[in-house]
Design a protein around this motif. Structure first.
Motif, short mmCIF file in Angstrom:
data_model
loop_
_atom_site.label_atom_id
_atom_site.label_comp_id
_atom_site.label_asym_id
_atom_site.label_seq_id
_atom_site.Cartn_x
_atom_site.Cartn_y
_atom_site.Cartn_z
N ASN A 42 -11.04 -12.23 -14.13
CA ASN A 42 -9.62 -12.29 -14.44
C ASN A 42 -9.21 -10.97 -15.08
N LEU A 43 -8.44 -10.20 -14.34
CA LEU A 43 -8.00 -8.90 -14.82
C LEU A 43 -6.65 -9.02 -15.50
N GLN A 44 -6.44 -8.16 -16.48
CA GLN A 44 -5.17 -8.12 -17.19
C GLN A 44 -4.08 -7.65 -16.23
N LYS A 45 -2.93 -8.28 -16.29
CA LYS A 45 -1.82 -7.88 -15.43
C LYS A 45 -1.15 -6.64 -15.99
N SER A 46 -0.70 -5.79 -15.09
CA SER A 46 -0.04 -4.55 -15.46
C SER A 46 1.47 -4.70 -15.34
N SER A 47 2.17 -3.96 -16.15
CA SER A 47 3.64 -3.97 -16.06
C SER A 47 4.15 -2.73 -15.30
N ILE A 48 3.24 -1.93 -14.78
CA ILE A 48 3.61 -0.73 -14.03
C ILE A 48 4.27 -1.14 -12.71
N GLU A 49 5.37 -0.47 -12.38
CA GLU A 49 6.03 -0.72 -11.10
C GLU A 49 5.19 -0.08 -9.99
N LEU A 50 4.80 -0.89 -9.03
CA LEU A 50 3.98 -0.41 -7.92
C LEU A 50 4.88 0.06 -6.79
N ASP A 51 5.46 1.24 -6.98
CA ASP A 51 6.46 1.76 -6.06
C ASP A 51 5.91 2.12 -4.69
N ARG A 52 4.61 2.24 -4.55
CA ARG A 52 4.02 2.61 -3.25
C ARG A 52 3.43 1.42 -2.51
N LEU A 53 3.39 0.28 -3.12
CA LEU A 53 2.70 -0.87 -2.56
C LEU A 53 3.28 -1.31 -1.21
N THR A 54 4.58 -1.38 -1.10
CA THR A 54 5.21 -1.82 0.16
C THR A 54 4.88 -0.86 1.29
N ASN A 55 4.95 0.44 1.04
CA ASN A 55 4.62 1.43 2.07
C ASN A 55 3.15 1.36 2.47
N LEU A 56 2.27 1.18 1.49
CA LEU A 56 0.84 1.07 1.77
C LEU A 56 0.56 -0.14 2.65
N LYS A 57 1.13 -1.27 2.29
CA LYS A 57 0.93 -2.50 3.06
C LYS A 57 1.45 -2.33 4.49
N SER A 58 2.63 -1.77 4.64
CA SER A 58 3.20 -1.56 5.97
C SER A 58 2.34 -0.63 6.81
N SER A 59 1.87 0.44 6.21
CA SER A 59 1.04 1.41 6.92
C SER A 59 -0.27 0.78 7.41
N ILE A 60 -0.91 0.01 6.54
CA ILE A 60 -2.17 -0.65 6.93
C ILE A 60 -1.91 -1.68 8.02
N GLU A 61 -0.90 -2.52 7.84
CA GLU A 61 -0.60 -3.55 8.84
C GLU A 61 -0.22 -2.95 10.19
N GLU A 62 0.49 -1.84 10.18
CA GLU A 62 0.91 -1.19 11.43
C GLU A 62 -0.28 -0.59 12.18
N SER A 63 -1.22 -0.02 11.46
CA SER A 63 -2.32 0.68 12.11
C SER A 63 -3.50 -0.22 12.45
#
Length: 111
Positions: A42-63
């Motif tokens: 169980n890892l501690q949750k972060s409050s950092i905004e993951l501004d790159r997450l959507t692009n990373l997910k899209s890139s992986i799913e597309e390729s």
């Protein structure tokens, strides 16, 4: 009956070397005097905004439909590396890809 040693004295190993071995992780760790315990994490949750997450997910799913992931190198370079680079972006942590490990019986020396 004596057990065949996994690590050879005076031999240099890299992180990748361990993945190329045909031994169980428990046996490799035992060579260093460690054991493996599998359990939930169980890892501690972060409050950092993951501004790159959507692009990373899209890139992986597309390729994914177009790339072969049959080798460790392909998985490392096409899936794991982009994720690690984003982790570096968020944490500003230094990332070391590989470093040699020189094994001598009874000694744990990184070179």
């Amino acid at each position: 009956m004596s057990k065949i040693p996994i690590l050879q004295p005076n031999h240099s190993y890299t992180f990748r070397s361990y993945f190329e071995m045909s031994f169980e992780p428990e046996d490799i760790l035992a060579e260093f005097g460690y054991s493996l315990k599998r359990s939930s994490l169980n890892l501690q949750k972060s409050s950092i905004e993951l501004d790159r997450l959507t692009n990373l997910k899209s890139s992986i799913e597309e390729s994914l439909p177009y790339i072969s992931l049959t080798s460790e190198a392909a998985r490392r370079e096409l899936l794991i590396a982009p994720i690690l680079l984003d982790v570096v972006h968020y944490t500003h942590a230094q990332l070391r890809i590989e470093y040699p490990y020189h094994y001598e019986k009874g000694d744990r020396t990184f070179v």
